[in-house]
Write an enzyme that holds these catalytic residues in place. Structure first.
Site, mmCIF file in Angstrom:
data_model
loop_
_atom_site.group_PDB
_atom_site.id
_atom_site.type_symbol
_atom_site.label_atom_id
_atom_site.label_comp_id
_atom_site.label_asym_id
_atom_site.label_seq_id
_atom_site.Cartn_x
_atom_site.Cartn_y
_atom_site.Cartn_z
ATOM 1 N N CYS A 236 1.055 -1.227 0.195
ATOM 2 C CA CYS A 236 0.096 -0.440 0.432
ATOM 3 C C CYS A 236 1.005 1.280 0.138
ATOM 4 O O CYS A 236 0.140 2.527 0.027
ATOM 5 C CB CYS A 236 -1.315 -0.066 1.138
ATOM 6 S SG CYS A 236 -2.183 -1.270 0.811
ATOM 7 N N HIS B 38 -12.591 9.302 -7.833
ATOM 8 C CA HIS B 38 -11.411 9.756 -8.761
ATOM 9 C C HIS B 38 -10.366 10.680 -8.648
ATOM 10 O O HIS B 38 -10.060 11.619 -10.052
ATOM 11 C CB HIS B 38 -11.930 9.923 -10.399
ATOM 12 C CG HIS B 38 -13.028 7.753 -11.092
ATOM 13 N ND1 HIS B 38 -13.915 8.270 -11.246
ATOM 14 C CD2 HIS B 38 -12.565 7.609 -12.136
ATOM 15 C CE1 HIS B 38 -14.324 7.085 -11.442
ATOM 16 N NE2 HIS B 38 -13.981 5.596 -12.117
ATOM 17 N N GLU C 225 -12.832 -0.084 2.756
ATOM 18 C CA GLU C 225 -12.064 0.071 1.978
ATOM 19 C C GLU C 225 -12.335 -0.649 0.481
ATOM 20 O O GLU C 225 -11.869 -0.685 -0.069
ATOM 21 C CB GLU C 225 -10.805 0.228 2.829
ATOM 22 C CG GLU C 225 -10.006 1.293 1.810
ATOM 23 C CD GLU C 225 -8.665 0.912 2.590
ATOM 24 O OE1 GLU C 225 -8.148 2.082 2.753
ATOM 25 O OE2 GLU C 225 -7.330 0.303 2.401
#
Length: 148
Positions: free
Chosen positions: A25, A75, A135
């Site tokens: 991550c 986005h 998430e």
């Protein structure tokens, strides 16, 4: 009068990276987030009113959160201000939707960030009860007003 909680769910796509993280991550990657906003209040008692019996019209809550939260995060890229961000603007249109924030963009920190953005948007008769951010389909973080 009874206090009632109502929840509206939203979805958005966003990428982030975790600065100095010891796993994958640390790379820019994205998620299909699910956001649940729960508000609490007393249902309106106004016989004959189109809002009679509602804590808040779901369409009003939807419009508020969609315009002020989702449309800004969807986005986009969220990155810690301590990360090397000086090249983002030079990369052009592929990185024009980014948020450089003063925290590590984990789900835990993002629920606090979202709660702080939502609270001032709500009508006076409502309180923000909970923010839940998924998430992944099996991992989420929660913020509760009573804990803060």
């Amino acid at each position: 009068m009874a206090k009632i909680r109502v929840t509206k769910q939203f979805g958005f796509e966003m990428s982030h990276a975790l600065l100095n993280y010891d796993g994958l991550c640390r790379n820019i990657h994205g998620h299909s987030y699910k956001l649940q906003i729960t508000v609490a209040g007393e249902p309106m008692q106004a016989p004959g009113s189109p809002k009679d019996g509602m804590v808040i019209d779901f369409s009003i809550l939807k419009k508020l959160i969609q315009e002020q939260i989702i449309s800004k995060l969807d986005h986009s890229l969220m990155i810690n201000e301590s990360a090397p961000t000086d090249k983002l603007d030079a990369l052009g249109q592929m990185y024009e939707r980014h948020h450089v924030v003063p925290f590590q963009p984990t789900s835990e920190n993002m629920v606090v960030y979202i709660a702080e953005k939502v609270k001032p948007l709500l009508p006076e008769h409502l309180e923000l009860f909970c923010v839940r951010l998924y998430e992944t389909s099996s991992s989420f973080a929660e913020w509760y007003a009573e804990d803060n």
